[in-house]
Scaffold this motif. Structure first.
Motif, short mmCIF file in Angstrom:
data_model
loop_
_atom_site.label_atom_id
_atom_site.label_comp_id
_atom_site.label_asym_id
_atom_site.label_seq_id
_atom_site.Cartn_x
_atom_site.Cartn_y
_atom_site.Cartn_z
N TYR A 110 20.11 -2.27 13.57
CA TYR A 110 20.77 -1.34 14.49
C TYR A 110 21.76 -2.11 15.38
O TYR A 110 21.48 -3.21 15.83
CB TYR A 110 19.73 -0.63 15.36
CG TYR A 110 20.33 0.28 16.38
CD1 TYR A 110 20.85 1.53 16.02
CD2 TYR A 110 20.40 -0.09 17.73
CE1 TYR A 110 21.41 2.37 16.94
CE2 TYR A 110 20.97 0.75 18.67
CZ TYR A 110 21.48 1.99 18.27
OH TYR A 110 22.03 2.81 19.20
N ASP B 266 23.03 4.88 25.16
CA ASP B 266 22.17 4.32 24.12
C ASP B 266 20.70 4.42 24.52
O ASP B 266 19.84 4.82 23.73
CB ASP B 266 22.55 2.86 23.89
CG ASP B 266 22.27 2.41 22.47
OD1 ASP B 266 21.60 3.16 21.73
OD2 ASP B 266 22.71 1.31 22.09
N GLN B 267 20.41 4.08 25.76
CA GLN B 267 19.03 4.13 26.27
C GLN B 267 18.53 5.57 26.34
O GLN B 267 17.37 5.85 26.01
CB GLN B 267 18.99 3.48 27.65
CG GLN B 267 17.59 3.30 28.21
CD GLN B 267 17.61 2.60 29.56
OE1 GLN B 267 18.67 2.16 30.01
NE2 GLN B 267 16.47 2.49 30.19
N LEU C 286 19.50 8.13 24.50
CA LEU C 286 19.25 8.65 23.15
C LEU C 286 17.95 8.11 22.58
O LEU C 286 17.23 8.81 21.85
CB LEU C 286 20.42 8.28 22.23
CG LEU C 286 21.76 8.97 22.53
CD1 LEU C 286 22.85 8.46 21.60
CD2 LEU C 286 21.62 10.48 22.42
N SER C 287 17.63 6.86 22.92
CA SER C 287 16.36 6.29 22.46
C SER C 287 15.18 6.97 23.16
O SER C 287 14.10 7.13 22.59
CB SER C 287 16.33 4.79 22.74
OG SER C 287 17.37 4.13 22.07
N PHE C 288 15.38 7.38 24.43
CA PHE C 288 14.32 8.00 25.21
C PHE C 288 14.07 9.45 24.79
O PHE C 288 12.94 9.92 24.78
CB PHE C 288 14.69 7.95 26.70
CG PHE C 288 13.72 8.64 27.60
CD1 PHE C 288 12.51 8.06 27.93
CD2 PHE C 288 14.02 9.89 28.13
CE1 PHE C 288 11.61 8.71 28.77
CE2 PHE C 288 13.15 10.54 28.97
CZ PHE C 288 11.93 9.95 29.28
N SER C 289 15.15 10.15 24.42
CA SER C 289 15.04 11.58 24.11
C SER C 289 14.47 11.79 22.71
O SER C 289 14.55 10.93 21.84
CB SER C 289 16.41 12.25 24.22
OG SER C 289 17.29 11.69 23.27
N ASP C 290 13.86 12.95 22.54
CA ASP C 290 13.30 13.31 21.23
C ASP C 290 14.36 13.94 20.34
O ASP C 290 14.57 13.52 19.21
CB ASP C 290 12.12 14.29 21.42
CG ASP C 290 10.95 13.65 22.17
OD1 ASP C 290 10.76 12.43 21.98
OD2 ASP C 290 10.28 14.35 22.93
N ASP D 262 16.54 13.98 30.45
CA ASP D 262 16.57 12.62 29.89
C ASP D 262 17.55 11.73 30.67
O ASP D 262 17.24 10.58 31.00
CB ASP D 262 16.99 12.66 28.41
CG ASP D 262 16.00 13.43 27.56
OD1 ASP D 262 14.81 13.49 27.93
OD2 ASP D 262 16.42 13.98 26.52
N ALA E 198 24.11 -1.88 18.86
CA ALA E 198 24.25 -1.15 20.12
C ALA E 198 25.55 -0.36 20.14
O ALA E 198 26.54 -0.75 19.53
CB ALA E 198 24.20 -2.12 21.30
N SER F 156 25.86 1.81 27.29
CA SER F 156 24.51 1.25 27.33
C SER F 156 23.50 2.29 27.84
O SER F 156 22.39 2.42 27.30
CB SER F 156 24.47 0.01 28.22
OG SER F 156 25.29 -1.02 27.69
#
Length: 569
Positions: free
Chosen positions: A3, A222-223, A225-229, A236, A5, A219
């Motif tokens: 992946y 990115d964080q 999107l990783s946190f959200s379902d 979020d 960033a 950044s």
């Protein structure tokens, strides 16, 4: 494939891809089109605004054999090689870890060799302000007379730390913070491209939290999107950025405005228990109060911003006055300054909350009590206030000679002693000498560098200088007018402050003046006295004669004849 960033995946590959730096990108493209590529460039600006990306795109553009309108094709072998970091002639150096004299000497020895793969050998030196004094001196000669096939691109977030001798040998481009609207548009484009659903207010929250830096925005995205379902939601975005919801800010400010101290502290404790950072709380409240103020005075400015004007926002705007908002903003701003240097930010937040709620409650009580007074009493108080204002104005104009005369009869020695301590002796002769040689161009140059000069001063010195302004400048002297006489007196005796200011001017504009302090309330009188003296001596006629002999004035007379009116500036 591993992946990558978002800020690396979406790094600008052409000038047109860069967001919010139109003036800079257009200038660089024109330089390439017109074959006016300089030997050295200096890119300055806040973090994440595109300095390094612009340097890499520029390196590709000047070496691309198929460039169109100053843009690299990104398809030829040279463009692809530079993008992937495989071209040995494009060297990127981190000055933070290579800041010694030996590293710069190594560059100096290698620049004389011609490039082996592309047309230009490009050195991109990032965070160049980290170089040591010896390293800067070693770089100086190379920057002054480099070989024709070499281009230097220096990038930094702190240009004031770079010697003026280096800056003068480069073309400087100042990258500005990116507008929130531009960041929102770019983030939305990326989300649409990746086919990710999102709520528009969530994008706005991330854009505001980025504080003008596109890299920070990517950044955070990115964080988030990783946190959200699934997709990007407001919840979020608030969780990731640590921002406050509109509802919680409405509740907190409502309690402060109504004077409910206990309820306001309860809301504050709730935010702290949820893990919200102190500086983020103050920052969000400050921006929210700013939005309220703008909405009260210019509602159309905010109407286009989706998700900002909620029902709670409108209700709160009906409760709060403009004066109250000024008080809230000032108090929040002061608290924000205090938190930066404190190990106990929570204490300042609690004190701020008590101040905000108590002051509003006190104001409400005063207004309520005043409304209950009979009309005759109100009129009497208004007359009293008007009389006091007139007396105050008279005292400011004529001084307090009567009062001092009475006090001298009571205690003459004590009055003389105190007057000597309070009075600042103005160096009138020095002021006149500066005014005699003063020039508007020199003063304009000083004023342009005035804000940057603050970076060279300590916090205490900065606070003192903020209450002053330059009013006259000659080739070797500068007059500074202070708002308060006590600060004027203190500054004139502070040798460390005077030295710091001289060094700052020397680095910024190569100007090392003798600094003269005067109180602002006496500056106009001093200047008028000098002008009167000049008129009596006939100096003004001589000056006028010199002006009339000026070639610009003569040319104006030839063009416009008797319509020309010469005015001394």
């Amino acid at each position: 494939m591993t992946y990558q960033a978002l800020y690396r995946e979406w790094r600008s590959q052409t000038f047109d891809d860069m967001v919010g730096q139109k003036m800079i990108t257009q200038t660089l493209k024109n330089a390439i089109i017109q074959d006016k590529v300089s030997h050295a460039y200096l890119f300055t600006g806040p973090r994440g605004t595109g300095k390094t990306s612009a340097a890499k795109v520029f390196a590709k553009a000047i070496n691309c054999q198929h460039s169109v309108n100053g843009e690299p094709c990104n398809q030829c072998e040279d463009c692809i090689g530079i993008t992937e970091g495989r071209v040995n002639d494009v060297i990127e150096i981190d000055a933070a870890s290579n800041n010694g004299v030996e590293e710069i000497r190594d560059i100096r020895d290698k620049v004389k060799y011609a490039p082996t793969q592309v047309t230009y050998k490009v050195y991109i030196i990032d965070e160049v302000h980290m170089l040591s004094t010896g390293a800067f001196n070693a770089l100086l000669k190379t920057l002054e007379e480099p070989p024709k096939h070499v281009v230097f691109i220096l990038a930094t977030t702190e240009p004031h730390k770079i010697p003026a001798t280096i800056i003068s040998r480069t073309q400087r481009f100042d990258f500005k913070r990116i507008n929130i609207e531009d960041i929102e548009e770019h983030l939305a484009m990326i989300l649409n491209n990746k086919e990710v659903s999102f709520e528009e207010p969530a994008v706005k929250i991330i854009a505001r939290a980025a504080e003008g830096g596109m890299r920070d925005a990517l950044s955070i995205l990115d964080q988030a999107l990783s946190f959200s379902d699934e997709g990007l939601t407001v919840k979020d975005a608030l969780e990731v950025t640590g921002s406050l919801t509109s509802e919680i800010m409405d509740l907190y400010l409502s309690h402060c405005i109504e004077g409910n101290t206990e309820e306001a502290l309860a809301v504050l404790n709730q935010l702290l228990n949820e893990g919200k950072e102190s500086n983020r709380i103050v920052e969000n409240l400050l921006l929210y109060c700013r939005d309220l103020l703008v909405y009260l005075k210019a509602p159309k400015v905010l109407e286009q911003q989706v998700g900002l004007i909620t029902d709670g926002f409108k209700d709160l705007s009906h409760q709060v006055s403009t004066i109250t908002l000024y008080q809230l903003i000032n108090e929040l701003n002061e608290t924000q300054k205090e938190i930066r240097f404190s190990h106990q930010p929570t204490v300042y937040l609690e004190v701020m909350t008590v101040k905000l709620s108590t002051s509003q409650k006190t104001e409400a009580v005063v207004v309520s009590e005043a409304s209950e007074l009979p009309d005759s009493k109100v009129q009497f108080l208004m007359d009293k206030i008007n009389l006091l204002e007139k007396e105050l104005l008279q005292l400011k104009t004529t001084g307090i000679t009567q009062n001092t005369a009475v006090s001298e009869n009571k205690n003459t020695n004590q009055t003389k002693k105190s007057s000597k301590q309070a009075t600042y002796r103005i160096p009138t002769e020095q002021v006149y000498q500066v005014l005699e040689k003063a020039s508007k161009a020199q003063l304009v140059s000083v004023k342009d560098a005035w804000i940057e000069l603050l970076q060279f001063l300590t916090v205490t010195q900065r606070a003192m200088i903020k209450a002053s302004e330059p009013v006259a400048a000659s080739e070797d002297s500068l007059i500074i007018a202070f708002d308060y006489e006590i600060l004027c007196h203190k500054a004139s005796q502070d040798n460390e402050l005077l030295l710091s200011m001289k060094n700052g001017f020397e680095r910024l504009i190569q100007y090392s003046p003798n600094l003269i302090s005067v109180p602002k309330d006496q500056w106009t009188e001093l200047r008028q006295s000098f002008i009167s003296q000049m008129d009596q001596d006939g100096s003004s006629e001589e000056k006028k004669a010199k002006i009339e002999k000026d070639p610009v004035v003569e040319e104006a007379k030839e063009l416009f004849g008797s319509l020309v009116n010469i005015i001394e500036d």
